[in-house]
Design an enzyme around this catalytic site. Structure first.
Site, PDB file in Angstrom:
ATOM      1  N   LYS A  74       1.201   6.563 -15.523  1.00  0.00           N
ATOM      2  CA  LYS A  74       1.266   6.279 -16.859  1.00  0.00           C
ATOM      3  C   LYS A  74      -0.150   5.597 -17.312  1.00  0.00           C
ATOM      4  O   LYS A  74      -0.943   5.096 -16.277  1.00  0.00           O
ATOM      5  CB  LYS A  74       2.137   5.273 -17.355  1.00  0.00           C
ATOM      6  CG  LYS A  74       2.182   4.093 -16.577  1.00  0.00           C
ATOM      7  CD  LYS A  74       1.159   2.957 -17.288  1.00  0.00           C
ATOM      8  CE  LYS A  74       1.320   1.591 -16.342  1.00  0.00           C
ATOM      9  NZ  LYS A  74       0.080   0.659 -16.479  1.00  0.00           N
ATOM     10  N   ASP A  89       6.990  -2.581 -15.889  1.00  0.00           N
ATOM     11  CA  ASP A  89       6.964  -1.270 -16.248  1.00  0.00           C
ATOM     12  C   ASP A  89       8.158  -0.219 -15.859  1.00  0.00           C
ATOM     13  O   ASP A  89       8.122   1.143 -16.610  1.00  0.00           O
ATOM     14  CB  ASP A  89       5.764  -0.609 -15.619  1.00  0.00           C
ATOM     15  CG  ASP A  89       4.603  -1.058 -15.876  1.00  0.00           C
ATOM     16  OD1 ASP A  89       4.586  -2.073 -16.976  1.00  0.00           O
ATOM     17  OD2 ASP A  89       3.446  -0.995 -15.399  1.00  0.00           O
TER      18      ASP A  89
END
Length: 306
Positions: free
Chosen positions: A15, A140
């Site tokens: 990401k 996350d």
């Protein structure tokens, strides 16, 4: 519950943080943030196979430390314990996402393991409960577990608002030689800013997160000011990448990678040629225009079916 040796394969995508604001520390030592996550095509591969009992891990890639501390192993145990430990798993992890680079590789591997082990358990754990497991594993992990290609995140990053994907676009990752651990980055932030910074009102227009040209005008990453001052070489990498005129360029999470998005593959490839790899390693990839894929059967074996 399925035969021993049955397995599934999951792509654990990296990401980037399109922006990242650090709001305030909590008593627990964690920090409140505001951010936007977007998936990349760059991905580790996680293959999970049924065994009689326990959790085993093999890694094709760098040394990731003690097995019992690995997030994918902890994720596997969370699902096994929730389903009564009726079987074990062997995890085969192929690392392609650089570690300590702010790309979320360890968190993505954990989310992949959650989904893979749950698939082998015939999806016995509801999705909402998987997200609870994800939040306990790391800030996350819920984003990766959600499968969203793009999401706003707040709290510690575990509270999410899913958004339609941005158009897939060519991307370039620049990796300096230094690596930065997330706890160190937050500690340095706290040393420089012992009191939470004053923040004015913010109104995000959905249109600002629908095209890369407008994303490039969003606020930056709060870690940049701290880490660039502490590591001039990292600032140099950022400035060299920014000079190649991408749509968008930012430090990845808490560093140390720098990511950039370009209008075309040719512009991305020209930028890579201009930058070279004397001062940084370069990885060509792209942003994802679709959600993360579901687990699929590993070669030679079939996934568990309800």
């Amino acid at each position: 519950m399925g035969a021993e040796g049955t397995g599934v394969r999951v792509a654990a995508h990296a990401k980037v943080n399109l922006f990242l604001r650090i709001l305030a520390p909590e008593r627990s030592g964690f920090h409140q943030i505001e951010t936007a996550f977007a998936l990349l095509e760059l991905a580790d591969e996680v293959v999970v196979r049924r065994t009689a009992r326990g959790v085993a891990l093999t890694v094709d890639g760098p040394d990731l430390g003690a097995m019992e501390e690995n997030l994918a192993v902890r994720a596997a145990w969370a699902v096994l314990e929730a389903t009564g430990q009726q079987f074990g798993v062997a995890i085969e992890l192929t690392k392609r996402i650089p570690v300590r680079a702010g790309l979320g590789g360890g968190s993505s591997d954990a989310a992949a393991a959650l989904h893979a082990v749950n698939a082998l358990a015939h999806n016995a754990v509801p999705h909402a409960e998987l997200l609870q497991f994800a939040a306990r594993l790391g800030a996350d992990v819920p984003f990766f577990a959600s499968g969203a290609p793009l999401a706003l995140g707040w709290g510690r990053g575990e509270r999410l608002f899913r958004l339609p994907a941005l158009p897939a676009a060519p991307a370039l990752i620049a990796l300096p030689q230094l690596r930065i651990a997330t706890p160190d980055a937050y500690r340095w932030w706290d040393e420089v800013r012992p009191a939470p910074p004053a923040r004015g009102p913010v109104v995000l227009d959905p249109a600002a997160l629908s095209a890369w040209g407008s994303v490039g005008r969003l606020a930056g990453n709060d870690f940049e000011s701290v880490l660039f001052g502490r590591h001039p070489a990292l600032r140099g990498v950022f400035e060299r990448v920014a000079a190649t005129h991408p749509f968008w360029v930012r430090l990845c999470g808490s560093g140390s990678a720098v990511a950039a998005v370009y209008a075309t593959e040719r512009l991305r490839d020209d930028a890579a040629l201009e930058l070279g790899e004397r001062h940084q390693q370069l990885i060509k990839t792209a942003t994802r225009g679709t959600a993360a894929p579901a687990p699929e059967g590993a070669e030679g074996v079939a996934p568990g079916r309800a």
